[in-house]
Write an enzyme that holds these catalytic residues in place. Structure first.
Site, mmCIF file in Angstrom:
data_model
loop_
_atom_site.group_PDB
_atom_site.id
_atom_site.type_symbol
_atom_site.label_atom_id
_atom_site.label_comp_id
_atom_site.label_asym_id
_atom_site.label_seq_id
_atom_site.Cartn_x
_atom_site.Cartn_y
_atom_site.Cartn_z
ATOM 1 N N ASP A 1 60.256 -88.891 14.428
ATOM 2 C CA ASP A 1 59.277 -87.789 14.402
ATOM 3 C C ASP A 1 58.447 -87.794 13.118
ATOM 4 O O ASP A 1 59.002 -87.921 12.022
ATOM 5 C CB ASP A 1 59.993 -86.433 14.465
ATOM 6 C CG ASP A 1 60.875 -86.263 15.690
ATOM 7 O OD1 ASP A 1 61.467 -87.261 16.141
ATOM 8 O OD2 ASP A 1 60.966 -85.126 16.184
ATOM 9 N N HIS B 1 55.481 -85.384 13.175
ATOM 10 C CA HIS B 1 55.123 -83.956 13.250
ATOM 11 C C HIS B 1 54.016 -83.511 12.299
ATOM 12 O O HIS B 1 54.179 -82.533 11.545
ATOM 13 C CB HIS B 1 56.371 -83.100 13.008
ATOM 14 C CG HIS B 1 57.152 -82.833 14.264
ATOM 15 N ND1 HIS B 1 56.605 -82.284 15.398
ATOM 16 C CD2 HIS B 1 58.455 -83.065 14.570
ATOM 17 C CE1 HIS B 1 57.526 -82.175 16.337
ATOM 18 N NE2 HIS B 1 58.654 -82.661 15.874
ATOM 19 N N ASP C 1 56.726 -87.317 19.035
ATOM 20 C CA ASP C 1 56.558 -86.127 18.189
ATOM 21 C C ASP C 1 55.709 -86.424 16.957
ATOM 22 O O ASP C 1 56.110 -86.197 15.812
ATOM 23 C CB ASP C 1 57.918 -85.506 17.815
ATOM 24 C CG ASP C 1 58.484 -84.670 18.963
ATOM 25 O OD1 ASP C 1 57.945 -84.766 20.085
ATOM 26 O OD2 ASP C 1 59.464 -83.924 18.747
ATOM 27 N N ASP D 1 52.152 -81.321 16.176
ATOM 28 C CA ASP D 1 52.779 -79.987 16.135
ATOM 29 C C ASP D 1 53.542 -79.756 14.829
ATOM 30 O O ASP D 1 54.053 -80.694 14.220
ATOM 31 C CB ASP D 1 53.736 -79.760 17.311
ATOM 32 C CG ASP D 1 53.003 -79.369 18.593
ATOM 33 O OD1 ASP D 1 51.848 -78.913 18.484
ATOM 34 O OD2 ASP D 1 53.592 -79.528 19.672
ATOM 35 N N ARG D 2 53.620 -78.477 14.480
ATOM 36 C CA ARG D 2 54.305 -77.999 13.272
ATOM 37 C C ARG D 2 53.531 -78.349 12.004
ATOM 38 O O ARG D 2 52.964 -77.485 11.385
ATOM 39 C CB ARG D 2 55.746 -78.499 13.203
ATOM 40 C CG ARG D 2 56.580 -77.947 14.359
ATOM 41 C CD ARG D 2 58.055 -78.181 14.162
ATOM 42 N NE ARG D 2 58.821 -77.574 15.221
ATOM 43 C CZ ARG D 2 59.217 -76.314 15.237
ATOM 44 N NH1 ARG D 2 58.933 -75.535 14.218
ATOM 45 N NH2 ARG D 2 59.874 -75.829 16.257
ATOM 46 N N ASN E 1 58.680 -84.983 23.242
ATOM 47 C CA ASN E 1 58.549 -83.718 23.967
ATOM 48 C C ASN E 1 57.404 -82.863 23.422
ATOM 49 O O ASN E 1 56.969 -81.923 24.073
ATOM 50 C CB ASN E 1 59.871 -82.925 23.929
ATOM 51 C CG ASN E 1 60.272 -82.551 22.526
ATOM 52 O OD1 ASN E 1 60.332 -83.396 21.638
ATOM 53 N ND2 ASN E 1 60.550 -81.269 22.308
ATOM 54 N N HIS E 2 56.881 -83.217 22.237
ATOM 55 C CA HIS E 2 55.741 -82.469 21.698
ATOM 56 C C HIS E 2 54.384 -83.056 22.093
ATOM 57 O O HIS E 2 53.361 -82.467 21.751
ATOM 58 C CB HIS E 2 55.841 -82.325 20.179
ATOM 59 C CG HIS E 2 56.707 -81.171 19.780
ATOM 60 N ND1 HIS E 2 56.222 -79.888 19.618
ATOM 61 C CD2 HIS E 2 58.040 -81.092 19.572
ATOM 62 C CE1 HIS E 2 57.214 -79.078 19.305
ATOM 63 N NE2 HIS E 2 58.333 -79.779 19.267
ATOM 64 N N HIS F 1 62.515 -91.063 22.880
ATOM 65 C CA HIS F 1 62.456 -89.942 21.938
ATOM 66 C C HIS F 1 63.711 -89.065 21.975
ATOM 67 O O HIS F 1 64.298 -88.752 20.946
ATOM 68 C CB HIS F 1 61.224 -89.084 22.197
ATOM 69 C CG HIS F 1 61.124 -87.914 21.274
ATOM 70 N ND1 HIS F 1 60.782 -88.042 19.953
ATOM 71 C CD2 HIS F 1 61.393 -86.602 21.460
ATOM 72 C CE1 HIS F 1 60.827 -86.858 19.371
ATOM 73 N NE2 HIS F 1 61.190 -85.960 20.251
ATOM 74 N N ARG G 1 69.081 -76.617 23.409
ATOM 75 C CA ARG G 1 67.646 -76.314 23.441
ATOM 76 C C ARG G 1 67.229 -75.539 24.677
ATOM 77 O O ARG G 1 66.111 -75.029 24.739
ATOM 78 C CB ARG G 1 66.833 -77.611 23.422
ATOM 79 C CG ARG G 1 67.050 -78.470 22.222
ATOM 80 C CD ARG G 1 66.289 -79.768 22.402
ATOM 81 N NE ARG G 1 66.701 -80.752 21.423
ATOM 82 C CZ ARG G 1 66.060 -80.965 20.270
ATOM 83 N NH1 ARG G 1 64.993 -80.274 19.975
ATOM 84 N NH2 ARG G 1 66.488 -81.885 19.438
ATOM 85 N N HIS H 1 64.019 -86.996 17.563
ATOM 86 C CA HIS H 1 64.103 -85.667 18.189
ATOM 87 C C HIS H 1 64.925 -84.634 17.425
ATOM 88 O O HIS H 1 64.776 -83.449 17.659
ATOM 89 C CB HIS H 1 64.673 -85.861 19.601
ATOM 90 C CG HIS H 1 64.536 -84.711 20.549
ATOM 91 N ND1 HIS H 1 63.432 -83.898 20.628
ATOM 92 C CD2 HIS H 1 65.391 -84.251 21.516
ATOM 93 C CE1 HIS H 1 63.614 -83.001 21.587
ATOM 94 N NE2 HIS H 1 64.786 -83.189 22.132
HETATM 95 MN MN LIG Z 1 61.378 -83.797 19.788
#
Ligand SMILES: [Mn+2]
Length: 476
Positions: free
Chosen positions: A219, A221, A248, A251-252, A280-281, A329, A377, A404
């Protein structure tokens, strides 16, 4: 009571000011063992789970808090936030409605209700137009050739509509100075990378020769300055310095646009030696809540976000190296018996479903105990070492590499060395204090070699600056 509230806020402050959510969870778990009917403890542990992205557990705790005390307003907020994080907007709206009904004069409650209501209505609208005919691509409505680049733009431009190494270096420097790539260039990159990605299979298979090595990153991010640091430490991508970024990307972190355009640029420059997998992002629901949609709209337009979404749908889901190492991921599957052939056959050009192999590849996590459990999650599952063992044996593989999950050391080796996690966003969200890591795999022996690094400074734009206001830290 008032006294109770002060007391619990005080405890909460200690745990949360240290950002040590793992210990906060431990602390509240102990407190709940002594006093299992304390709504405040459930609610506080729910917040700690929210902060560590365990939305399934957060939802369970908020629900429990309300079972203990149905008048505990914070419980409704926590449950609403958990549901928002899980993309269950209607369920969230119900809780905000309750708070507004009980506290009609609370402006903050009304604002949250309205924000959530807006999303529910927007989703309903999107569903309505999606069912009208097949969705048209943004590409068809763009006239890139005729987009003009204003004379006062002195930033990088593609050369004859092509990404070159010179362009990439200029673009990375340009971004480093917090400048914006011209929208025409951004569109050129997106349209071209969509074409390249759409020609790849859902399971990409590569072969490393004896003398070759690949770098696998987890990730990122939106932590652009940490991405540049990876290139500084490990060398720029090239035909002889291949990379695999394991999802990923966005995001964030508030430099997601810069991260993704850099990664897409390198994909165009070295299509056979620079690899990207979907996380997943790289999905609409996540991008709406965790900042990427907001960031693209702030830096460019809603239309450009639509195009990003189309491109994300073409990202491959898994990659196999020398028929021995499988990279994805999230992780393995909710059921035994999934084969590499099943992965090749996944029709991936879509938003991920709620269950099944495509969902699992993006969302699952390993667990230390055998068997499978419900996901912390609230999506997909957790899989044990026996599940990994059976999968590897059936598919004649040595081990899996996944990402992840944030790890203190940047990586973690579990399931007797057969399940490796790698995470490349150091000091995740400016909060977690973790190292980042990347892995070298050599064709000669495929033995993972770990490299750790720490966070570098970034300009003063906080993570989650573009996220939905309901997801921002002070709002939970
Ligand atoms: Mn993830």
């Amino acid at each position: 009571s008032y006294r109770n509230k002060i007391h619990s806020n005080f405890l909460c402050d200690i745990c949360f000011s240290e950002k040590d959510y793992e210990n906060a969870i431990k602390y509240y778990t102990e407190a709940l063992e002594l006093n299992p009917s304390n709504a405040i403890y459930y609610s506080n542990r729910s917040l700690a789970y929210l902060r560590t992205e365990c939305y399934g557990y957060a939802l369970a705790d908020a629900t429990k808090a309300l079972e203990v005390d149905k008048n505990y307003i914070k419980g409704y907020y926590r449950r609403a936030t958990s549901n928002m994080a899980l993309g269950k907007f209607k369920a969230a709206l119900k809780d905000y409605e309750t708070v507004v009904r009980v506290r009609p004069n609370d402006k903050d409650a009304r604002m949250k209700y309205q924000e959530c209501n807006k999303i529910v209505k927007q989703k309903a609208f999107e569903r309505a137009i999606a069912s009208d005919e097949t969705k048209k691509s943004v590409v068809d409505s763009l006239d890139i050739e005729n987009m003009t680049i204003e004379d006062d733009y002195v930033g990088p431009k593609l050369e004859d509509s092509k990404v070159t190494l010179t362009f990439m270096k200029e673009m990375m420097d340009w971004f480093k100075d917090q400048k914006k790539l011209h929208r025409k260039c951004a569109y050129q990159i997106l349209v071209q990378v969509k074409d390249v990605l759409s020609k790849l299979p859902s399971l990409v298979e590569i072969t490393l020769k004896e003398t070759e090595k690949i770098t696998i990153c987890g990730d990122t991010h939106g932590q652009y300055y940490d991405l540049l640091n990876i290139f500084k430490l490990n060398g720029l991508p090239s035909e002889t310095n291949p990379y695999l970024f394991n999802g990923d990307f966005v995001d964030r972190g508030s430099f997601s646009v810069e991260v993704i355009l850099t990664l897409f640029g390198f994909k165009l420059l070295y299509p056979d030696n620079f690899h990207l997998l979907r996380g997943n992002h790289e999905t609409d629901n996540m991008n709406q809540m965790y900042g990427f949609e907001g960031e693209v709209k702030a830096k460019y337009t809603a239309q450009m976000f639509q195009l990003f979404s189309e491109v994300f749908q073409w990202l491959p889901l898994a990659q196999c190296i020398n028929s021995k190492v499988l990279v994805m991921h999230g992780g393995l599957f909710s059921e035994d018996g999934v084969t590499l052939e099943d992965l090749r056959k996944i029709d991936r050009n879509r938003q991920p479903p709620d269950s099944g192999p495509m969902c699992d590849l993006l969302w699952s996590d390993p667990q230390p105990q055998n068997g499978r459990s419900i996901s912390k999650r609230g999506v997909s599952c957790q899989f044990g070492p026996d599940v990994t063992e059976r999968f590897l044996e059936q598919n004649k593989l040595d081990f899996i590499v996944r990402s992840h999950e944030v790890k203190a050391e940047g990586y973690e080796v579990t399931h007797s060395g057969k399940c490796i996690t790698v995470f490349s966003a150091p000091n995740y969200c400016d909060q977690m204090g973790n190292k980042g890591a990347y892995i070298h795999l050599r064709g000669s022996d495929l033995k993972p070699e770990f490299h750790q690094f720490t966070a570098v400074p970034h300009p003063n734009v906080k993570p989650m600056a573009y996220a939905n206001t309901l997801m921002q830290l002070g709002m939970m």
